[in-house]
Design an enzyme around this catalytic site. Structure first.
Site, PDB file in Angstrom:
ATOM      1  N   CYS A  85       0.810  -1.218   0.000  1.00 27.97           N
ATOM      2  CA  CYS A  85       0.000   0.000   0.000  1.00 27.97           C
ATOM      3  C   CYS A  85       0.842   1.266   0.000  1.00 27.97           C
ATOM      4  O   CYS A  85       0.318   2.363  -0.182  1.00 27.97           O
ATOM      5  CB  CYS A  85      -0.928   0.005   1.210  1.00 27.97           C
ATOM      6  SG  CYS A  85      -1.946  -1.471   1.339  1.00 27.97           S
ATOM      7  N   ILE A 211     -12.902  -0.904  -1.162  1.00 29.24           N
ATOM      8  CA  ILE A 211     -12.146  -1.419  -2.308  1.00 29.24           C
ATOM      9  C   ILE A 211     -12.333  -0.423  -3.449  1.00 29.24           C
ATOM     10  O   ILE A 211     -13.454  -0.029  -3.757  1.00 29.24           O
ATOM     11  CB  ILE A 211     -12.656  -2.813  -2.702  1.00 29.24           C
ATOM     12  CG1 ILE A 211     -12.405  -3.801  -1.552  1.00 29.24           C
ATOM     13  CG2 ILE A 211     -12.012  -3.292  -3.991  1.00 29.24           C
ATOM     14  CD1 ILE A 211     -13.108  -5.137  -1.739  1.00 29.24           C
ATOM     15  N   LYS A 331     -10.383   6.215   4.036  1.00 23.84           N
ATOM     16  CA  LYS A 331     -11.634   5.754   4.610  1.00 23.84           C
ATOM     17  C   LYS A 331     -12.834   6.099   3.737  1.00 23.84           C
ATOM     18  O   LYS A 331     -13.750   5.285   3.579  1.00 23.84           O
ATOM     19  CB  LYS A 331     -11.794   6.373   6.007  1.00 23.84           C
ATOM     20  CG  LYS A 331     -13.109   6.076   6.699  1.00 23.84           C
ATOM     21  CD  LYS A 331     -13.218   4.605   7.049  1.00 23.84           C
ATOM     22  CE  LYS A 331     -14.641   4.185   7.256  1.00 23.84           C
ATOM     23  NZ  LYS A 331     -15.441   4.141   6.039  1.00 23.84           N
ATOM     24  N   HIS A 335      -9.199   3.955  -1.553  1.00 26.96           N
ATOM     25  CA  HIS A 335      -7.834   3.450  -1.402  1.00 26.96           C
ATOM     26  C   HIS A 335      -7.440   2.566  -2.587  1.00 26.96           C
ATOM     27  O   HIS A 335      -7.368   1.348  -2.466  1.00 26.96           O
ATOM     28  CB  HIS A 335      -7.729   2.669  -0.082  1.00 26.96           C
ATOM     29  CG  HIS A 335      -6.372   2.135   0.233  1.00 26.96           C
ATOM     30  ND1 HIS A 335      -5.203   2.694  -0.234  1.00 26.96           N
ATOM     31  CD2 HIS A 335      -5.999   1.059   0.988  1.00 26.96           C
ATOM     32  CE1 HIS A 335      -4.173   1.998   0.222  1.00 26.96           C
ATOM     33  NE2 HIS A 335      -4.623   0.999   0.952  1.00 26.96           N
TER      34      HIS A 335
END
Length: 395
Positions: A85, A211, A331, A335
């Protein structure tokens, strides 16, 4: 140390893009960044491209030359960066290093991830590969489970509650409502967060990021190039730090701290010549609500054990002392894993330039920090951005 100016930034909308390929998503972000920078594509010296799941999501490795298509230079250096990430943040760091070293005058940094076509089960399995296969993956560990362990350790030691974490989610959803790029643009309440299904105790559904498909890009240039080309960048990278920790949780001495991010922040602050007290706002890696708490402490914005009630007290809200994740954060903004570290730079640049829809929350801001983490913060990249003062920018 040579300054690194941000000449232009661009990003796609974040969310589901079932009819678009990864190369199409990145092409959009790349084109926006180049157009806004006024840098001709054939003058880009290097591309650093962050991507984590290309092989599993699209059956595509060797993504750097693919994403460099359209830049128009056969001599271009194109490199894919994979650090889970933190891939995007590390792509930014490599771009900064290339310009500072004199190896390049113009660098395109970017990232892309296409995840939603894998579904929840497939994405969870793919993301788990960023953990330790021998000691974690083979035992059934997932990242919701891993962050659940971090949350349990932190809340137990520092007398925190699930409601404290719920306030983080509420804040970031509120910030996302005015960000047209964000994936989730609706507010939630503390009660919504607390009553949502559990994902990995003590974390519930609203403690987790979504997602996401999406891409981001930024054009970085040297002061000499900016001067010669007549560019007027609005932000400059003054600090760039990276850090590493044990990959598996069993190798950590303390589950309530993130030493990789602490080390990265220390380096970035030292390079920029600032302290945590100089930071006006930050975009941090809140893949889960507990991750924002850990990030605030790693960045030195709070002492260890004291960030847990920051959102509840309003200190990190848009009208708080130090607004955190005005974009909505991972959030609620979303992401897209390999792109996240770059999109944090995109959002922070626009906030400093006054062109972000939430820039009115920080009208006098001069200093921002981005914090991007890989896995359970086994890797971390921290960058300090400052509003450009033309008289102070130099080689």
């Amino acid at each position: 140390m040579r300054d690194v100016l941000i000449a232009g930034v661009g990003a796609t909308d974040f969310g589901e893009h079932p009819d678009r390929t990864g190369r199409e998503l990145f092409a959009e972000a790349r084109s926006l960044a180049l157009e806004r920078s006024a840098v001709p594509p054939d003058e880009v010296d290097a591309l650093y491209y962050g991507n984590f799941m290309g092989e599993t999501a699209e059956g595509q490795s060797h993504g750097a030359p693919l994403m460099a298509e359209g830049l128009g230079s056969s001599g271009l250096e194109a490199t894919r960066i994979e650090n889970a990430c933190a891939s995007g943040g590390y792509a930014v760091a490599e771009g900064v290093r290339a310009i500072r070293s004199g190896a390049a005058d113009v660098v395109l940094v970017g990232g892309m991830e296409r995840m939603t076509d894998l579904g929840t089960e497939g994405t969870t399995a793919s993301l788990a590969r960023a953990a330790d296969e021998l000691y974690e993956i083979s035992a059934g560990m997932t990242f919701p489970g891993a962050y659940g362990l971090l949350a349990d350790a932190y809340l137990s030691r520092h007398d925190g509650t699930r409601e404290d974490l719920a306030h983080v989610a509420v804040k970031n959803h509120a910030n996302a409502t005015t960000n047209p790029k964000a994936q989730y643009r609706q507010e939630i309440t503390v009660e919504d967060a607390l009553e949502a299904p559990r994902v990995a105790s003590p974390l519930g559904l609203y403690d987790a990021c979504p997602i996401t498909d999406g891409a981001g890009a930024a054009v970085l240039v040297s002061p000499e190039y900016a001067d010669t080309a007549g560019l007027e960048p609005k932000a400059v990278v003054t600090g760039s730090g990276r850090g590493t920790d044990a990959l598996s949780l069993q190798g950590r001495d303390d589950l309530t701290r993130t030493p990789a991010a602490e080390a990265a922040a220390e380096t970035a602050y030292e390079q920029a010549g600032i302290s945590p007290g100089d930071v006006d706002f930050a975009e941090v890696h809140d893949c889960f609500t507990i991750a924002e708490v850990l990030a605030l402490e790693a960045l030195g914005l709070y002492e260890h054990g004291e960030a847990i009630d920051a959102a509840r007290e309003g200190e990190t809200a848009r009208d708080g002392a130090t607004p955190i994740n005005l974009s909505g954060g991972l959030k609620a903004k979303g992401h897209p894993v390999g792109a996240t570290g770059v999109t944090q730079l995109v959002e922070a640049t626009k906030l400093l330039a006054g062109t972000h829809p939430n820039a009115d929350a920080v009208p006098d801001a001069s200093t921002a920090v981005t914090h991007n983490a890989g896995g359970t913060v086994a890797t971390a990249a921290v960058h300090v951005l400052e509003a450009v003062d033309a008289e102070e920018v130099g080689a």
